[in-house]
Write an enzyme that holds these catalytic residues in place. Structure first.
Site, PDB file in Angstrom:
ATOM      1  N   ARG A   1      -1.143 -37.968  18.776  1.00  0.00           N
ATOM      2  CA  ARG A   1      -1.606 -39.156  19.497  1.00  0.00           C
ATOM      3  C   ARG A   1      -0.973 -40.451  19.015  1.00  0.00           C
ATOM      4  O   ARG A   1      -0.656 -40.592  17.829  1.00  0.00           O
ATOM      5  CB  ARG A   1      -3.133 -39.263  19.371  1.00  0.00           C
TER       6      ARG A   1
ATOM      7  N   HIS B   1       1.026 -36.104  22.864  1.00  0.00           N
ATOM      8  CA  HIS B   1       2.141 -35.175  23.038  1.00  0.00           C
ATOM      9  C   HIS B   1       3.226 -35.663  24.006  1.00  0.00           C
ATOM     10  O   HIS B   1       3.739 -34.895  24.815  1.00  0.00           O
ATOM     11  CB  HIS B   1       1.625 -33.805  23.490  1.00  0.00           C
TER      12      HIS B   1
ATOM     13  N   HIS C   1       3.859 -25.926  19.317  1.00  0.00           N
ATOM     14  CA  HIS C   1       2.421 -25.900  19.580  1.00  0.00           C
ATOM     15  C   HIS C   1       1.907 -24.492  19.888  1.00  0.00           C
ATOM     16  O   HIS C   1       1.046 -24.304  20.745  1.00  0.00           O
ATOM     17  CB  HIS C   1       2.129 -26.856  20.741  1.00  0.00           C
TER      18      HIS C   1
ATOM     19  N   ASP D   1      -9.361 -30.339  13.915  1.00  0.00           N
ATOM     20  CA  ASP D   1      -8.287 -30.869  14.750  1.00  0.00           C
ATOM     21  C   ASP D   1      -7.722 -32.050  13.964  1.00  0.00           C
ATOM     22  O   ASP D   1      -7.797 -33.197  14.404  1.00  0.00           O
ATOM     23  CB  ASP D   1      -8.834 -31.287  16.122  1.00  0.00           C
TER      24      ASP D   1
ATOM     25  N   GLU E   1       0.552 -27.160  13.553  1.00  0.00           N
ATOM     26  CA  GLU E   1       1.630 -27.982  14.098  1.00  0.00           C
ATOM     27  C   GLU E   1       2.243 -28.822  12.981  1.00  0.00           C
ATOM     28  O   GLU E   1       1.643 -29.797  12.533  1.00  0.00           O
ATOM     29  CB  GLU E   1       1.072 -28.895  15.191  1.00  0.00           C
TER      30      GLU E   1
HETATM   31  C1  BGC Z   1      -4.427 -31.737  19.577  1.00  0.00           C
HETATM   32  C2  BGC Z   1      -5.719 -31.412  20.271  1.00  0.00           C
HETATM   33  C3  BGC Z   1      -5.441 -31.086  21.711  1.00  0.00           C
HETATM   34  C4  BGC Z   1      -4.455 -29.932  21.762  1.00  0.00           C
HETATM   35  C5  BGC Z   1      -4.078 -29.543  23.152  1.00  0.00           C
HETATM   36  C6  BGC Z   1      -3.539 -30.556  19.698  1.00  0.00           C
HETATM   37  O1  BGC Z   1      -2.316 -30.834  19.098  1.00  0.00           O
HETATM   38  O2  BGC Z   1      -4.617 -32.084  18.234  1.00  0.00           O
HETATM   39  O3  BGC Z   1      -6.618 -32.483  20.169  1.00  0.00           O
HETATM   40  O4  BGC Z   1      -6.597 -30.746  22.390  1.00  0.00           O
HETATM   41  O5  BGC Z   1      -3.303 -30.292  21.059  1.00  0.00           O
HETATM   42  O6  BGC Z   1      -3.727 -30.622  23.904  1.00  0.00           O
END
Ligand code: BGC
Length: 376
Positions: free
Chosen positions: A107, A132, A206, A278, A341
């Site tokens: 983010r 992303h 991812h 997360d 990640e």
């Molecule tokens: C994020 C999550 C998100 C997921 C899918 C992850 O990298 O940290 O918050 O929901 O990606 O979008």
């Protein structure tokens, strides 16, 4: 008491190389995987000499499948994903299954940052933030691709050129990624990027793993060890507060193995803010080092991660909801996959104390991350 390193090395000694039962030459196969934006995309099937099989498409650079042996040598799907490209294009949940993420993984607060005195606004696709890469990140692009075979293994080289101003980011960025599958069970991902103007970059993969088998329930019994003394706590919108908080005494202490489910439902502000795990962990040390190990007591499968990146986001599939139907027609409910990640810390462009994510003309961005599969 054993140190983390002693524990990590000891456990490695017990493990067996993924699929050691088989022995055949490694191979690579190319087949059509559908079309996107009028462009044909391919599926590359990499198989190592022990039968470990990894499938990658040049749509989003997505790892669609990993068939990894359990402790009996039986191959099984350990990656959440779809059997055709339409599954990814039409994903109702925005899961980013298996994809290469860019230009900025994770983010950026309010989709806004300032670089060289100029303020940039990126699409708010995860209100109130950008996530992303914006509306159409690298995960939704068709990459150029070239399969290869070297002494190191079989692989596919991918390239994507992001135009100056794409998603409002400055500079034309050229990103080269190579996936290499080796006979020791490791899938190596190397990244190289250059830019024509000062910009910010953060790249990651991812992939969601379930070492019990994709679609075989949750990952809550998986034992996780993280090489991290600190993590980056987040606010209620998942933006880091800027503090690097010691994990000691918190449910974020994975310096010794803990089941994902052991503490995930505890009353804890951070677990609440992330709807579970997360969070970005600050990987101890520098250079290529182990960042994580995950073990399934059910199947004996082990996934180790090594990376050159400063951080790793542990995401426990908190927003999966059973609406994604993937491999073998199986649904992926909440917490049925986890991601590790490797990346720079979230929101670095707004956090002057975090390791910089700036890339300038003349500089070359490098990252190496390895996912290594074995069983014990
Ligand atoms: C994020 C999550 C998100 C997921 C899918 C992850 O990298 O940290 O918050 O929901 O990606 O979008």
């Amino acid at each position: 008491m054993k140190s983390l390193n002693q524990w990590l090395c000891g456990a490695a000694a017990l493990s067996v190389v993924a699929g050691a039962a088989h022995a055949a030459p490694s191979s690579i196969k190319t087949q059509p995987f559908g079309s996107v934006d009028g462009k044909q995309v391919q599926l590359y099937t990499l198989t190592n000499s022990h039968g470990l099989t990894v499938k990658i498409t040049n749509y989003g650079g997505i790892v669609t499948s990993v068939l990894a042996p359990d402790r009996k040598g039986k191959l099984g799907e350990v990656v959440l994903g779809f059997d055709d490209v339409d599954g990814y294009v039409n994903d109702p949940n925005g899961t980013y299954f298996g994809a290469l993420i860019g230009r900025y993984a994770n983010r950026i607060a309010k989709g806004t940052f300032t670089l060289d005195g100029k303020t940039y606004h990126i699409a708010i696709n995860n209100p109130p933030n950008t996530l992303h890469g914006g509306k159409k990140g690298f995960d939704k692009k068709v990459w150029s691709a070239q399969p290869f075979k070297t002494g190191a293994g079989v692989g596919v080289k991918l390239a994507y050129v992001s135009a100056d101003g794409e998603e409002n980011y400055p500079g034309k960025v050229t990103l080269n990624v190579a996936y290499t599958l080796a006979n020791d069970g490791s899938l190596k991902i190397t990244y190289r990027a250059v830019t024509t103007k000062d910009t910010v970059v953060n790249f990651t993969n991812h992939t969601y793993f379930n070492l019990n088998g994709a679609g075989n329930g949750t990952i809550l019994n998986h034992l996780v060890t993280l090489n991290a003394n600190r993590f980056t706590p987040i606010d209620t919108t998942s933006i880091p507060t800027g503090v690097l908080q010691p994990v000691a005494g918190t449910p974020f202490d994975f310096r010794r193995p803990h089941a994902i489910g052991e503490r995930i439902n505890k009353t804890d502000t951070q677990l609440k803010n992330g709807s579970g795990y997360d969070h970005n962990f600050v990987v101890n040390g520098r250079g290529m080092r182990m960042s994580a190990r995950v073990y399934s007591p059910t199947t004996g499968r082990v996934l180790e991660e090594y990376t050159t990146e400063p951080g790793v986001q542990l995401y426990t599939g908190n927003f999966l909801n059973g609406k994604n139907i993937g491999h073998d027609g199986k649904a992926y409910p909440r917490r049925s996959g986890f991601c590790l990640e490797a990346q720079h810390f979230p929101d670095t462009p707004n956090q002057p104390k975090f390791p910089t994510a700036e890339l300038k003309p003349g500089q070359v961005y490098h990252q190496t991350t390895i996912y290594k599969f074995s069983a014990r």
